[in-house]
Design an enzyme around this catalytic site. Sequence first.
Site, PDB file in Angstrom:
ATOM      1  CG  HIS A   1      -0.142  -4.426  -4.262  1.00  0.00           C
ATOM      2  ND1 HIS A   1       0.848  -3.523  -3.894  1.00  0.00           N
ATOM      3  CD2 HIS A   1      -1.306  -3.705  -4.335  1.00  0.00           C
ATOM      4  CE1 HIS A   1       0.300  -2.329  -3.738  1.00  0.00           C
ATOM      5  NE2 HIS A   1      -0.988  -2.408  -3.995  1.00  0.00           N
TER       6      HIS A   1
ATOM      7  NE  ARG B   1      -0.471  -0.255   0.850  1.00  0.00           N
ATOM      8  CZ  ARG B   1      -0.604  -0.006  -0.460  1.00  0.00           C
ATOM      9  NH1 ARG B   1      -1.799   0.024  -1.002  1.00  0.00           N
ATOM     10  NH2 ARG B   1       0.463   0.176  -1.227  1.00  0.00           N
TER      11      ARG B   1
ATOM     12  CD  GLN C   1      -3.558  -3.422  -0.167  1.00  0.00           C
ATOM     13  OE1 GLN C   1      -3.465  -2.377  -0.802  1.00  0.00           O
ATOM     14  NE2 GLN C   1      -4.262  -3.495   0.944  1.00  0.00           N
TER      15      GLN C   1
ATOM     16  CB  CYS D   1      -6.289  -3.894  -2.007  1.00  0.00           C
ATOM     17  SG  CYS D   1      -6.790  -4.076  -3.727  1.00  0.00           S
TER      18      CYS D   1
HETATM   19  N1   CP Z   1      -4.425  -0.476  -2.947  1.00  0.00           N
HETATM   20  C1   CP Z   1      -3.636   0.291  -3.691  1.00  0.00           C
HETATM   21  O1   CP Z   1      -2.493  -0.053  -4.007  1.00  0.00           O
HETATM   22  O2   CP Z   1      -4.175   1.499  -4.038  1.00  0.00           O
HETATM   23  P1   CP Z   1      -3.589   2.524  -5.089  1.00  0.00           P
HETATM   24  O3   CP Z   1      -3.708   1.911  -6.454  1.00  0.00           O
HETATM   25  O4   CP Z   1      -4.441   3.763  -4.940  1.00  0.00           O
HETATM   26  O5   CP Z   1      -2.144   2.809  -4.764  1.00  0.00           O
HETATM   27  N1  NVA Z   2      -5.408  -5.779  -8.572  1.00  0.00           N
HETATM   28  C1  NVA Z   2      -5.437  -4.351  -8.699  1.00  0.00           C
HETATM   29  C2  NVA Z   2      -4.921  -3.692  -7.468  1.00  0.00           C
HETATM   30  C3  NVA Z   2      -4.965  -2.194  -7.471  1.00  0.00           C
HETATM   31  C4  NVA Z   2      -4.385  -1.609  -6.225  1.00  0.00           C
HETATM   32  C5  NVA Z   2      -4.628  -3.927  -9.914  1.00  0.00           C
HETATM   33  O1  NVA Z   2      -3.555  -4.483 -10.130  1.00  0.00           O
HETATM   34  O2  NVA Z   2      -5.062  -3.043 -10.647  1.00  0.00           O
END
Ligand code: CP
Ligand code: NVA
Length: 318
Positions: A142, A305, A145, A277
């Site tokens: 990610h 973000r 993030q 996050c």
């Molecule tokens: N932290 C994050 O990526 O949030 P969302 O899943 O809402 O995009």
């Molecule tokens: N680790 C989480 C992050 C969500 C933003 C997922 O992958 O669902």
Amino acid sequence: MSWPADITPARPELRGRSLLTLQRHTPADVAAILDLADELKGRERPWPQLLAGRVIGLIFERPSTRTRVSFESGIARLGGSPVTLHSRDLQLGRGETIEDTGKVLGRMLDALVLRTGAHETLEELDAAAAVPVINGLTHAHHPCQALADAMTLRERFGDLQGLPVAWVGDGNNVCVSLLIVGALTGMRITAATPPGYEPPAEVVEWADATGRQLGGAARATHDPTEAASGAAAIYTDTWVSMGDEEEAAARRASFEPFQLDDAMLDSAGPNAVALHCLPAHHGEEITYDVLHGRRSAVWDQAENRLHAQAALLAHALA
Ligand code: CP
Ligand code: NVA
């Protein structure tokens, strides 16, 4: 298109670049993105129209609040147009391949953001589309993030070199991307997870070797108390990521000692902050009081973000 005179010039190395993980970016690449993000955040609106005439596709195979809205808002504020596409509404949802989808959309759009499960799907899109492709989350990484996380920590603590940061919980996509951005900014990261939920060993080794060149380090432990002790920031995330739902009960049992609560924050450094996050699960990985308390940097993290991704796109396309 040229940049307004008062904006830091684009870094040529970032122009036209995809972002699947930050592992192939350099410390200078990350610094350039964060510097522009800071400039955008500090700027009175309206923002410079660095994406004027650009149309950027956002493909979501999984739900999103922050990633979607921050990209849509950032693109619009920079003068570009977002096109948000949910896979259920695309022929992708009826079996058209990601390769064919990417070939077509790459001819109509200037960049693509994809949120999907398998990281390989993102790599296939990047190989097929003749435009920059940005990871809006895969089960493995990610990076958007992570850019906002580094920006938030810079705001709080200034220089990130040597900054002790604890991860407590699942060694998941967000943990992996934190380790990578931490290595590129010189953080000292300790990731505490239950046995069986460690971040991939090769990522920890890469982050440690890369980070050491900037005064950073990375290591994994199974002891949350040890990780939290003396940390400037303690970061956690859901115990059950998207795609892990079938394991939910077993995960909740394993992760119980890893909850980020006031006692854990008390054991950290004197000005320590809590990071998450989002979305959060109150009373599971983080208490409501920590999330909404005075030591929470979570809401800045979410806001950032917007700035970090706008800067990323401006560097790639302007
Ligand atoms: N932290 C994050 O990526 O949030 P969302 O899943 O809402 O995009
Ligand atoms: N680790 C989480 C992050 C969500 C933003 C997922 O992958 O669902």
